[in-house]
Design a protein around this motif. Structure first.
Motif, short mmCIF file in Angstrom:
data_model
loop_
_atom_site.label_atom_id
_atom_site.label_comp_id
_atom_site.label_asym_id
_atom_site.label_seq_id
_atom_site.Cartn_x
_atom_site.Cartn_y
_atom_site.Cartn_z
N LEU A 47 -5.06 6.53 -6.65
CA LEU A 47 -3.73 6.99 -6.24
C LEU A 47 -2.64 6.28 -7.06
O LEU A 47 -2.83 5.15 -7.51
N PRO A 48 -1.49 6.95 -7.22
CA PRO A 48 -0.37 6.28 -7.89
C PRO A 48 0.28 5.25 -6.96
O PRO A 48 -0.04 5.19 -5.77
N GLU A 49 1.21 4.49 -7.50
CA GLU A 49 1.92 3.48 -6.73
C GLU A 49 2.56 4.09 -5.49
O GLU A 49 3.08 5.20 -5.53
N GLY A 50 2.51 3.39 -4.37
CA GLY A 50 3.11 3.87 -3.13
C GLY A 50 2.45 3.25 -1.92
O GLY A 50 1.58 2.39 -2.04
N ILE A 51 2.88 3.70 -0.74
CA ILE A 51 2.30 3.25 0.52
C ILE A 51 1.63 4.45 1.16
O ILE A 51 2.22 5.53 1.25
#
Length: 76
Positions: free
Chosen positions: A67-71
Motif C-alpha cells: 500500500l502507499p503511504e497513509g493510515i
C-alpha cells in the motif's frame, strides 16, 4: 538469501543480508500457530533482540507492504 525450515511447532525463516558492504545480522522469523517472533543479534549490546507479533499484526504488515503511504484499517 533466505532459508525455510519446518520444525515441530514452528516454521523458521532466516533472512541473510547479502546486499551492501554494511551488512546487517541475520533475521530469524519463527511462525507459530498464534504468533510470529522475529529475532536479530544486536552487536552493539551483544544480545539477541526478539519481538512478537500477533497473527493480526502479521496480516496487517503483509497488507501494508503493498500500500502507499497513509493510515489504514483492515475490515475484519
Amino acid at each position: 538469501m533466505f532459508s525455510i525450515e519446518h520444525e515441530f511447532d514452528a516454521t523458521v525463516v532466516t533472512l541473510v543480508d547479502e546486499g551492501t558492504p554494511n551488512l546487517q545480522e541475520d533475521v530469524v522469523l519463527n511462525a507459530f500457530d498464534d504468533c510470529v517472533t522475529i529475532t536479530q543479534y544486536d552487536a552493539r549490546n551483544d544480545t539477541e533482540v526478539t519481538i512478537t507479533l500477533s497473527m493480526t499484526q502479521v496480516t496487517d504488515l503483509a497488507a501494508a507492504l503493498n500500500l502507499p503511504e497513509g493510515i489504514y484499517r483492515r475490515k475484519r
